[in-house]
Write a protein that holds these residues in place. Structure first.
Motif, PDB file in Angstrom:
ATOM      1  N   TYR A  63      65.870  10.564  52.181  1.00 44.47           N
ATOM      2  CA  TYR A  63      65.095  11.323  51.196  1.00 44.47           C
ATOM      3  C   TYR A  63      63.849  11.935  51.836  1.00 44.47           C
ATOM      4  O   TYR A  63      63.576  13.137  51.696  1.00 44.47           O
ATOM      5  N   GLU A  64      63.105  11.107  52.578  1.00 41.82           N
ATOM      6  CA  GLU A  64      61.880  11.600  53.223  1.00 41.82           C
ATOM      7  C   GLU A  64      62.195  12.681  54.257  1.00 41.82           C
ATOM      8  O   GLU A  64      61.484  13.676  54.362  1.00 41.82           O
ATOM      9  N   ALA A  65      63.277  12.491  55.018  1.00 46.25           N
ATOM     10  CA  ALA A  65      63.664  13.475  56.029  1.00 46.25           C
ATOM     11  C   ALA A  65      64.051  14.800  55.381  1.00 46.25           C
ATOM     12  O   ALA A  65      63.679  15.871  55.857  1.00 46.25           O
ATOM     13  N   ALA A  66      64.791  14.718  54.263  1.00 46.81           N
ATOM     14  CA  ALA A  66      65.210  15.934  53.565  1.00 46.81           C
ATOM     15  C   ALA A  66      64.005  16.673  53.004  1.00 46.81           C
ATOM     16  O   ALA A  66      63.920  17.898  53.080  1.00 46.81           O
ATOM     17  N   VAL A 118      56.517  15.033  49.666  1.00 44.52           N
ATOM     18  CA  VAL A 118      57.392  13.974  49.163  1.00 44.52           C
ATOM     19  C   VAL A 118      56.861  13.498  47.812  1.00 44.52           C
ATOM     20  O   VAL A 118      55.681  13.242  47.648  1.00 44.52           O
ATOM     21  N   GLN A 119      57.779  13.424  46.871  1.00 48.57           N
ATOM     22  CA  GLN A 119      57.387  13.125  45.490  1.00 48.57           C
ATOM     23  C   GLN A 119      57.146  11.633  45.261  1.00 48.57           C
ATOM     24  O   GLN A 119      57.928  10.801  45.668  1.00 48.57           O
ATOM     25  N   GLU A 120      56.070  11.353  44.610  1.00 46.00           N
ATOM     26  CA  GLU A 120      55.789   9.971  44.232  1.00 46.00           C
ATOM     27  C   GLU A 120      56.264   9.738  42.811  1.00 46.00           C
ATOM     28  O   GLU A 120      56.114  10.601  41.956  1.00 46.00           O
ATOM     29  N   VAL A 121      56.833   8.587  42.592  1.00 46.85           N
ATOM     30  CA  VAL A 121      57.249   8.196  41.249  1.00 46.85           C
ATOM     31  C   VAL A 121      56.417   6.984  40.874  1.00 46.85           C
ATOM     32  O   VAL A 121      56.342   6.033  41.629  1.00 46.85           O
TER      33      VAL A 121
END
Ligand code: ZN
Length: 105
Positions: free
Chosen positions: A88-91, A99-102
């Protein structure tokens, strides 16, 4: 941090986590918060009607499965989540996005 954690997973469990990725296990992230030394994650791994609660932070990790609870081992679920989050982080990085925080817990 996730790469380091993944590096410490025993090879058989690493392989089963990777197989889970291929088999379409789900990672339902409930909480993702980036901190200076990595990321704090909470959520559920789901497959074949099973569900495991996962918690990972720069200082600790846990899973609700027998492997972790009984043996205290970095299990295939922790390996799986680390793989998914690294992907996810690489994409997100390759797409030049933040990078989105939830934060829902
Ligand atoms: Zn587990």
């Amino acid at each position: 941090m996730l790469r380091k954690l993944l590096g410490k997973v025993e090879s058989g469990r690493f392989g089963r986590g990777l197989a889970g990725l291929q088999a379409g296990w789900q990672w339902e992230v409930k909480y993702r918060f980036f901190v200076a030394r990595g990321v704090v994650l909470r959520g559920f791994v789901k497959y074949e009607g099973k569900i495991f609660a996962i918690s990972i932070s720069p200082k600790s990790y846990s899973c609700s499965c027998q492997d972790y609870v009984v043996r205290g081992i970095r299990c295939k679920h922790i390996a799986f989540v680390a793989m998914v989050e690294l992907a996810y982080e690489a994409a997100e990085r390759s797409a030049h996005r933040q990078v989105q925080e939830v934060r829902s817990l």
